[in-house]
Each structure stands twice: as structure tokens, then as C-alpha cells.
Design an enzyme around this catalytic site. Structure first.
Site, PDB file in Angstrom:
ATOM      1  N   ASP A  87       0.766  -1.075   0.158  1.00  8.23           N
ATOM      2  CA  ASP A  87      -0.129   0.068  -0.123  1.00  8.23           C
ATOM      3  C   ASP A  87       0.874   1.245   0.010  1.00  8.23           C
ATOM      4  O   ASP A  87       1.988   1.026   0.443  1.00  8.23           O
ATOM      5  CB  ASP A  87      -0.966  -0.081   1.103  1.00  8.23           C
ATOM      6  CG  ASP A  87      -0.265  -0.170   2.520  1.00  8.23           C
ATOM      7  OD1 ASP A  87       0.957  -0.375   2.388  1.00  8.23           O
ATOM      8  OD2 ASP A  87      -0.902   0.195   3.554  1.00  8.23           O
ATOM      9  N   ASP A 106      -3.110  -2.894   6.455  1.00 10.32           N
ATOM     10  CA  ASP A 106      -3.511  -2.277   7.790  1.00 10.32           C
ATOM     11  C   ASP A 106      -4.817  -2.078   8.247  1.00 10.32           C
ATOM     12  O   ASP A 106      -4.943  -1.938   9.350  1.00 10.32           O
ATOM     13  CB  ASP A 106      -2.773  -0.734   7.769  1.00 10.32           C
ATOM     14  CG  ASP A 106      -3.329   0.269   6.787  1.00 10.32           C
ATOM     15  OD1 ASP A 106      -4.583  -0.235   6.107  1.00 10.32           O
ATOM     16  OD2 ASP A 106      -3.011   1.477   6.876  1.00 10.32           O
ATOM     17  N   ASP A 157      -8.631  -5.275   4.983  1.00 12.50           N
ATOM     18  CA  ASP A 157      -7.325  -5.821   4.249  1.00 12.50           C
ATOM     19  C   ASP A 157      -6.976  -7.332   4.751  1.00 12.50           C
ATOM     20  O   ASP A 157      -6.309  -8.254   4.017  1.00 12.50           O
ATOM     21  CB  ASP A 157      -6.053  -5.402   4.434  1.00 12.50           C
ATOM     22  CG  ASP A 157      -6.190  -3.803   3.911  1.00 12.50           C
ATOM     23  OD1 ASP A 157      -6.542  -3.644   2.799  1.00 12.50           O
ATOM     24  OD2 ASP A 157      -5.509  -2.894   4.593  1.00 12.50           O
TER      25      ASP A 157
END
Length: 1012
Positions: free
Chosen positions: A451, A700, A704
């Protein structure tokens, strides 16, 4: 008075009665009597009265059972293996049910600390973990497994032959491996456990009349828990009332007494709330108290509104609101805990365990083959089964010797402890390994999906000069942006936080906020509306303030075309410069929405990111960026980081018309994807895995969790939610991509240690098997079993320190390459056997060959075998790094001990008369002169040098270097296109003209594309 109606009679209060029954149906639909037979033979109303009086919900315990329940939870006697406690009330298994009386806690006082401790004795800690490791059980596990069972059979065989020295040494080897392995794994586990405390979930509860912050694991059923925006729900909790209206506690109690609350043991039931025919849903009291993100457990992308009496589920995230709730059960018996228990039995040992099993099985087959070969040779020499006593020249001693040398008893222990010590080292680098096999996965990763925010960038947002629409005031715009932000200062979103802090630069905006605003409702960001809204009031006027994606804000605004055009151009300009822009608008009373302007936010890349990405690419791990930002921002970020500009909108994956091979090719070639949702991450990982890539995924958030589970190595980055941490294989406590790349390097070093040891250990087994079996057949000779057990002991002693060796990191993703390991190990084993045969052959020379003055055949062979085998680890570990002090010291200590054995003839037995007989002088006590020992040392060094040269040359052969390496980019267009085509088909059910059911394959209805 209770009224009973017979069928057909009219109930004047029918509507009211139906409504009460409908509201109570959820609480009653799942209740059942334990045994209906108890009511057989009774008349209707007697049975009904008995049922009302004696009914007991199987999922709960009566209040008057509280004492027995507490007593049942006490520790049991050592011999009471069938009980869970010492009390007569103890049951074979405690189902984890909660007495009703535990759930009557007052929200103002909470429970006392003493009550919490007593309840914890019954239900345990509030966490989904395996039970605390039984140290004795863990120690005994080091005696389990095929390889160790063979060594235990060898010990029994030695006892049967009354070779007590051998029996004692074999038992010593087993104990040594178990003690060292157990101790090292425990030490490593302690290091990891101490760091895990840093990421433990916290919770706020009411105890002893005041609010207290405790660890979530300390919550017990009946605790009053405060659930608020931005936090993770620490237990399955029934919502009582809004935090700001504690007086609603009385309403909650009244509804509870009327049994109006449903049994929400399954969050999927909430999806049927809008179904009018479902009488199982409870009445929703008033407005929603909180909104929870349940995507990780139900797949819903939108937050779910929760009302009084509804259950907020353990590990879900609270997106809005603040409320009192009462903990219903412990984590193990929560919805998430019960789900986790379904897969608890299937303990995934991973690829590592499969590799160890295949190596162990192959070595066992080889041992059986060599024993059979030695016995066939013995039959021709007419050897006895177990006689003569005191001699190793008989069939059972041959079997014992080959069992000892052919099975690497230290293999499971050394590899496991190498992983454990590596995990402890990673923990010191702020990377917590959740399961040891994740190290192997991380070492082999060849694609890293990362990410952007906080990993590639610094996660330090700053607001640049805003764009203000013509005719609008910048101070009013900043005030509206602040109003359209969360005001929960304990857990602010980074965007809301920087928006509020930027007000410092606009004193007039700060004055506007001090005019007496009152917030009516705050709606957090959701991926559908793509905006945040706040309804607030000032001086009798109602304002709706909004902040969000520029397109979403422009869509609701009522502005002229010129203003809209300038707004779009400025938003595009911000995106090209790498700025994230947020539109701001407001609505006063019932008038139209007024567009105020744009906030431009910039999250700069971390200083080390660009260099780290280059380093990752050099390691054979390309980085793919997955971000929720707009595609222009994503491309600009990629340019700054030298990532490449092949960045695509995630919608192209689903609605881009691509399928099959074309879709897989897009994912493989892409440098990143923008505007990504959690389901896109999952899809990217899945497609890369289908192409043969080992994929690491960072995440995070709660959303996810599915993709972290799907990835070969799920990585929860610094600051991640508890749900993401639970799903990940490795949890990082330090920010940035550099820590991840460092962990990949460390994992490869750990892998290299294991690979070097395995190659070394296979070669050792083959060395002695080849030499001893050929010597048994050719010259009817073997090394005495007493010396053989010490060779095995020394090999394990010397390599205990392998876990602490200095290793190097491969420059490409590592693999086991078992064919290559076996090929090289066989060659090394043959070379070692030839070296031993050379030294044995020289002793047949008239001048004694290697023997200078006097010596013992047994002791000279013992010393040569010990030295060449111990030094082989220096060959297989490679020469790119110097060996560690621990490894060198361990091997030198063993070498010194082997030399003392040789000098003083320990366990040499009677002088060996070969056939043909050796001509040099053999002393009766087995001593060997010092000069001969020095020559043996020199010869062993020469053998090791020759083997090192061969090993080096073997690793330079290109075809051998790739032997056993998997294709990391395999493509099968036929399969991929077939699966894609099948995914577009559906089975339709219908009837033909004769009324016969027909099932046909038809094209699936096209999904409507979402509006931008």
C-alpha cells in the site's frame, strides 16, 4: 391472566398480540427443550406448566448455578483427567456458557475487580489463542516423528544387545537434541511474546465505579465496555445505550426483561433486516447508536448501523458513535472465535513441514536399502544374528550401526531452532513472526504488493494552499471542512487530523468554530458516497457540511458550468502534481448545495523509499503499489519513487472487459493499481498466485484481512488494526518499506542456514552408509558401534550452533530445489566415502601407509570421519561470509574431543585383524601416536579442500543452479481462458411446455458498472 385461544376463535387484541409475538420470536425461535420425553404422558396444560417452570435454555446457565459454575472452574487433581474442575459440578467439558446473572451489570458502577478475577477463573482470558504451551508436552514433542522414532528403535535394539554404552549415548543424543531444541524455541518465543505486548489491544471498561483502560484480553463476560469511533470492538458486546444518554439504561433493562432482544449469534442474520416476512428480527429501538465495519466477517463494504440491544462483534471496527455495551462472552466463544475454532484442527504445517517429511522419508528408504544390502553380504559370509557378543560383526549390529548413521536425528531440531532463533532476531528488528513457517514464505517471495500511505510514503499529510471557488471565503471553507470532520480526538483519521490542525493558520476560521455550533449527526466516509457529512446547527439554522472526493462533491453541488470547469481543472492539476484533493461544500437549511473549493493534501515519499525499491528489485522482488488514491496521484507517486508508470485504474480489473489470460497479463505487467478496494487486493493476489508467484501483501485495515490471509506472506504494517494483525503472518512495528526489505534479506539468511545444514546432513548419512556397507561386504569390517554413536553425537554437537551462523542473502528469491540438494549431497557423500577408503587402503601397505609409528584402525578411521564430517559444514554454508564464533568454537571443541579419543584409544576394543591383515603395529590398548594424528589432520584438511573445490564448481554449473527451480511466471492460456469463460455462465432453471424441469447453461447477466 393468560388467555389461551382455540383454533378459529377471535382475539380482540390480535394485532397487539401478533406484534408482541413477532418481537419476541428471535429470542424464542432457537430455544429447545433438552428432552421432550420428560413431558410424555402428561395432559396438555400440566405439561405446559412444567415446561414454563422447568425450561432451561441449553445455551445458558441458571443464575443459581453461579456458585457451582465458579467451583467447577477450579483446578483439577492430577489424576482427574476427565474433569475440568475439582467440584462434583465439574463437567467433562466446559461449554463456555455464561450465567444470565452475569449480564445484569450496572453501567454506572460496572463490576468489581474481584468479580472480574473470579469470572476469569471460569471463562479464561478474552483472546483467540491456543492454550498456553504446556512446557512438558512441548519437550516430549521433540521425541516424536519418524526420524526420532527410528533413533528410539535403535536405542531399544542396543538395549536388547546389552550394548549399554551405545544405549546411553543414543539416549544422550535424543536428550541433547530435545533440550537444546526446547530451550532455544522457548527463548525465541519469549522474545516474540514480549514484543507482542506492544501491539496488544486496549479497551475502556467501567469497573469499581469508574472508567478504566485495560488490555482487551482482561475483559470478562458482564464487563461494561465503552465502544467508540476508531477503535476495535474488544469482545462480542450487546449495545446498551449512547454514551451521552446513560439514562436510556432503564429503557434497555425494560426491553431486556420483556425479552425483546434477538439472538444475534451470526452477523449474517442482519442482512435479512429488511425482509418483512422474517419474524426473527428484533425491534430496533430509536436511532442507531454506532456503526461497525463488519467487512472482515460478512463481506459487506458499508458500515452496519447498530441499535440498542444489538451485538457489536469482536474485532470489528467502530466507524461512528460512542456507546456503552456489555460483554456477552469471551473471545473463544464469540462469533469470530467459534469461526476460528472450525479451522483450529487443521494445523497448517506449510511447505517447510512437507519438505522435512520428504527428506526424512527418502533417508529412511535409503537406510532400509543399505541394511538389506549389508545383510545380503553377511549371509554370504555366514554372519550370525547377534553373536559373537562384544563384537560389531553380526547382522543386528550392522542394522544398529546403519540405523544410527543413516538417520539424521538432529535434522528436525536444528531446522526448527534455526527458524525460532531467526524469529527472535526478526523480532528485535521490529518484525513479529506469527508462525515460524512464514519465514520460509518470506524468503521465497518474488512479488511485493504494497500500500502507499505509511509504507511508501511518510504518512505525514500537509495541506498546501487551497483552491477557493470564485466568490467564496477561504476562512468559511476551512471552517466547513473542520465541521465535516470527526471530532473524536482520541482516534482521528489522518485526513481529519490535518484538516483540524490547519485551522491554526486561519484564525478567522477558528473564530467561526467558536460561535456555538451543535452537531446533530456525523456520517463517516463510505466508499459509495465517497464523502463525509455532518449535520449541525447554528443560531437556528441547519447546515449540512460535506467533504470528500472532488467528483462526489461536484455531483451534489449546484454551481454554474464555468465554476464546475475551473473546479475540475484545478483537481486535475493537483493530481498531476501528486496532491490528493478534497472538495468542500455545504447546504444551509433547504437551499441548494454551495461549492466552496478544494483542499490539496500531500503525503511525501519516505526518504529511503526510492533506494529501498531499487534494492528490492535487485533482490528479485518487484514492488507493485496498490492505493486508494486517484490514478493521477498514483502515477505521480510512482514517478517520484522510480516505480514505473504502468499504473491502472482498479476498475479495469473488473469492468474493463478483460478476462482470462489478458487479465492475468495486465496484473503481471502493472506497476500498480489506483482507486483500489479490498476486493481488488484479493483479486490481484489470487491472479499472481495462479501464475506461480509467491506474493507478499501489506495491509493495515480490517478490510485488508482477507487479502492478507490469501497472500503467501501477509504483512501487517505499523499501526495496523487488530484484525489485520490477526490475519497477517508477520506484524511490523516499524514504519516504511525498508523494514520489509530488511526482513526479506533476514529470512533468506535463515533459509540459507537451513539449506546448508540439510545438504550437510544428507551428505553425512550417505558418507557412512556408502563406506560402511562396502567395507562390510568387501573386507567384512565396520567401525565399532560404540564409536559410531559418538560420531553421531559429535555431528549433532557441532551443528547446534548453525542457528547462530553468519549467513548470506541470495540475490534472488530462494527455493528448496530438492533435486539440486540431493544431486550435490550424493556427490559430497561419495567423495567423503572415497576419502575414508583411501586412508583405510593405505593401512594395508607394508609400511603401514598413514600410520607413522603405531595406531588403531578403529581410532584412525574414527578421527578421519569425525574431522571431515565436521568440516563439511564450512563447505555447504558457502564462502560469502565468515563463519560465526559459535560455530567455529563448537566444531573445534568436538574436533579436540575426537583427537583425544584417537590418541588414548577410547572404546577402540581389541586390535582389529582384517582380511587381508594390516602389517603395522597395533597396540593392545588402542593408542595412536601423535605424529599419526597430525598426519590424519593434514589428510582431512586436504580432503575438505578437494570437496570445497568440487562444491564450488558444481554451483557454477548453470543447469544445476536452476535444477528444481519452479517457473515463477507460468502461463496456461487455455486453462485461464476456459475458467474465465465458465465464470460468465450460469445455470438457469425453467420448465418446458410439458411442465418438465429443465436446467440449461446460459450467459450470466452483465453486472452494471458503478458510476464514477
Amino acid at each position: 391472566m393468560v388467555q389461551f385461544l382455540h383454533p378459529g376463535e377471535h382475539n380482540p387484541n390480535g394485532a397487539q398480540q401478533d406484534d408482541i409475538e413477532r418481537r419476541a420470536s428471535t429470542a424464542t425461535r432457537s430455544k429447545s427443550v433438552s428432552s421432550i420425553r420428560a413431558f410424555e404422558g402428561m395432559d396438555e396444560y400440566t405439561a405446559l406448566q412444567k415446561f414454563i417452570t422447568l425450561y432451561r435454555d441449553p445455551r445458558s446457565v441458571r443464575v443459581d448455578d453461579g456458585a457451582n459454575a465458579a467451583d467447577a472452574g477450579k483446578g483439577k487433581r492430577w489424576w482427574q483427567f476427565w474433569r475440568s474442575g475439582t467440584s462434583p459440578a465439574a463437567q467433562p467439558k466446559d461449554p463456555g456458557v455464561v450465567p444470565d446473572g452475569w449480564l445484569d451489570t450496572d453501567i454506572r458502577q460496572g463490576m468489581t475487580t474481584h468479580e472480574a478475577e473470579e469470572r476469569r477463573k471460569r471463562v479464561g482470558w478474552n483472546e483467540i489463542t491456543t492454550e498456553k504451551t504446556n512446557l512438558l508436552k512441548q519437550f516430549l514433542s521433540y521425541f516424536m516423528g519418524p526420524i526420532l522414532w527410528v533413533m528410539e528403535i535403535a536405542a531399544l535394539l542396543a538395549a536388547g544387545l546389552q550394548d549399554w554404552v551405545d544405549f546411553g549415548v543414543i539416549c544422550g543424543i535424543l536428550l541433547l537434541n530435545a533440550i537444546v531444541g526446547w530451550y532455544q524455541e522457548k527463548q525465541a518465543a519469549d522474545v516474540v511474546a514480549s514484543l507482542k505486548g506492544d501491539i496488544a489491544m486496549k479497551a475502556t471498561v467501567v469497573r469499581d465505579g469508574s472508567e478504566q483502560q485495560i488490555l482487551a484480553r482482561e475483559i470478562v463476560p458482564g464487563d461494561i465496555v465503552i465502544i467508540e469511533e476508531g477503535q476495535t470492538v474488544p469482545a462480542d458486546a450487546r449495545l446498551i445505550c449512547d454514551y451521552n444518554t446513560p439514562e436510556d439504561f432503564d429503557t434497555y433493562n425494560k426491553l431486556k426483561e420483556e425479552d425483546m432482544f434477538g439472538d444475534e449469534s451470526d452477523p449474517d442474520d442482519e442482512k435479512n433486516d429488511d425482509d418483512e416476512d422474517d419474524e426473527g428480527n428484533p425491534i430496533k429501538q430509536g436511532h442507531s447508536i454506532v456503526a461497525c465495519d463488519q467487512s472482515a466477517i460478512t463481506g459487506e463494504s458499508l458500515a452496519v448501523d447498530k441499535y440498542m440491544g444489538e451485538v457489536a462483534y469482536y474485532t470489528t471496527g467502530c466507524k461512528r458513535g460512542k456507546a456503552y455495551g456489555i460483554a456477552l462472552t469471551s473471545a473463544k466463544t464469540s462469533f469470530v472465535g467459534r469461526t476460528a475454532a472450525l479451522v483450529e484442527g487443521a494445523k497448517d504445517q506449510g511447505h517447510f513441514k512437507a519438505i522435512m517429511n520428504s527428506i526424512g522419508t527418502a533417508l529412511l528408504v535409503l537406510v532400509m536399502f543399505f541394511i538389506l544390502t549389508a545383510w545380503i553380504g553377511g549371509f554370504f559370509r555366514h554372519l550370525k544374528i547377534a553373536t559373537p557378543t562384544g563384537s560389531s560383526i553380526n547382522l543386528l549390529h550392522y542394522a544398529l550401526i546403519l540405523l544410527i548413521v543413516g538417520v539424521p536425528v538432529g535434522l528436525p531440531v536444528v531446522t526448527t531452532t534455526t527458524l525460532a532463533v531467526g524469529a527472535a532476531y526478526l523480532a528485535k528488528q521490529k518484525a513479529i513472526v506469527q508462525k515460524l513457517t512464514a519465514i520460509e514464505s518470506l524468503a521465497g517471495v518474488d512479488v511485493l504488493c504494497s500500500d502507499k500511505t505509511g509504507t511508501l510514503t511518510a504518512n505525514q499529510l500537509s495541506i498546501r494552499e487551497p483552491y477557493v471557488a470564485e466568490g467564496q471565503d477561504v476562512n468559511w471553507m476551512m471552517a466547513v471542512a473542520a465541521l465535516a470532520s470527526s471530532h473524536n480526538l482520541k482516534s482521528l483519521d489522518p485526513i481529519d487530523k490535518i484538516t483540524l490542525l490547519t485551522i491554526r493558520r486561519y484564525p478567522k476560521a477558528k473564530d467561526i468554530l467558536n460561535e456555538g455550533w451543535r452537531t446533530e449527526k456525523f456520517t463517516p466516509f463510505d466508499p459509495v458516497s465517497k464523502r463525509i457529512t455532518t449535520i449541525c446547527h447554528l443560531n437556528g439554522d441547519r447546515y449540512v457540511c460535506a467533504k470528500g472526493a472532488p467528483k462526489a462533491i461536484l455531483a451534489i453541488s449546484e454551481c454554474d458550468e464555468e465554476t464546475a470547469r475551473l473546479f475540475r481543472e484545478k483537481a486535475a492539476d493537483f493530481a498531476r502534481r501528486g496532491f490528493r484533493s478534497l472538495g468542500v461544500a455545504y447546504q444551509k437549511n433547504d437551499s441548494g448545495w454551495i461549492l466552496l473549493g478544494l483542499l490539496s493534501m500531500f503525503d511525501p515519499p519516505r526518504e529511503d523509499t526510492a533506494q529501498t525499491i531499487i534494492e528490492a528489485q535487485q533482490l528479485g522482488v518487484p514492488v507493485k503499489m496498490l492505493t486508494g488514491d486517484a490514478i493521477a496521484i498514483a502515477k505521480e507517486t510512482c514517478k517520484m519513487l522510480a516505480l514505473g508508470t504502468k499504473v491502472y485504474n482498479s476498475q479495469k480489473l473488473i469492468h474493463g472487459g478483460l478476462s482470462g489470460t489478458t487479465q492475468h497479463d495486465l496484473v503481471e505487467r502493472a506497476d500498480g493499481f489506483a482507486e483500489v478496494f479490498p476486493e481488488h487486493k484479493y483479486q490481484v493476489v489470487e491472479m499472481l498466485q495462479q501464475r506461480g508467484h509467491l506474493t507478499a501483501m501489506t495491509g493495515d485495515g480490517v478490510n485488508d484481512a482477507p487479502s492478507l490471509k490469501k497472500a503467501d506472506c501477509g504483512i501487517a504494517v505499523e499501526g495496523s488494526s487488530e484484525a489485520a494483525q490477526a490475519a497477517a503472518d508477520i506484524v511490523f512495528l516499524a514504519p516504511g518499506l525498508s523494514t520489509i526489505v530488511l526482513a526479506i534479506k533476514t529470512a533468506r539468511e535463515i533459509f540459507q542456514r537451513m539449506k546448508a545444514y540439510i545438504q550437510y546432513r544428507i551428505a553425512l548419512c550417505l558418507h557412512l552408509e556408502i563406506y560402511l556397507v562396502t567395507s562390510m561386504i568387501i573386507i567384512n569390517e565396520t567401525i565399532r558401534v560404540e564409536l559410531i554413536v559418538f560420531i553421531a553425537l559429535f555431528a549433532d554437537l557441532a551443528t547446534v550452533a548453525v542457528a547462530y551462523d553468519n549467513a548470506y542473502s541470495e540475490e534472488r528469491p530462494v527455493e528448496w530445489q530438492l533435486p539440486k540438494i540431493w544431486f550435490i549431497s550424493v556427490i559430497l557423500g561419495i567423495l567423503l566415502a572415497l576419502g575414508t577408503w583411501v586412508i583405510r587402503g593405505t593401512m594395508y601397505l607394508p609400511n603401514g601407509g598413514i600410520v607413522q609409528n603405531f595406531g588403531s584402525v578403529q581410532e584412525i578411521l574414527f578421527l578421519e570421519v569425525s574431522l571431515t564430517e565436521n568440516w563439511l559444514i564450512f563447505v555447504t554454508r558457502g564462502g560469502k561470509t565468515l563463519p560465526s564464533f559459535q560455530l567455529v568454537a563448537a566444531i573445534l571443541a568436538v574436533d579436540a574431543l575426537a583427537t583425544i579419543f584417537c590418541l588414548f584409544g577410547w572404546l577402540s576394543g581389541e586390535p582389529q585383524i582384517g582380511n587381508p591383515a594390516s602389517t603395522f603395529h597395533q597396540r593392545g590398548d588402542g593408542w595412536t601416536d601423535i605424529v599419526t594424528v597430525v598426519v590424519v589432520w593434514a589428510y582431512s584438511i586436504g580432503v575438505t579442500i578437494v570437496i570445497a573445490i568440487v562444491y564450488y564448481l558444481l554451483n557454477k554449473i548453470s543447469w544445476l543452479d536452476d535444477l528444481g527451480r519452479k517457473d515463477r511466471s507460468r502461463k496456461d492460456p487455455m486453462i485461464e481462458n476456459t475458467i474465465a469463460a465458465l465464470s460468465k455462465l450460469a445455470i438457469e432453471h425453467g420448465k418446458d411446455k410439458h411442465g418438465v424441469d429443465r436446467y440449461i447453461l446460459a450467459q450470466r447477466a452483465a453486472e452494471e458498472e458503478e458510476d464514477e
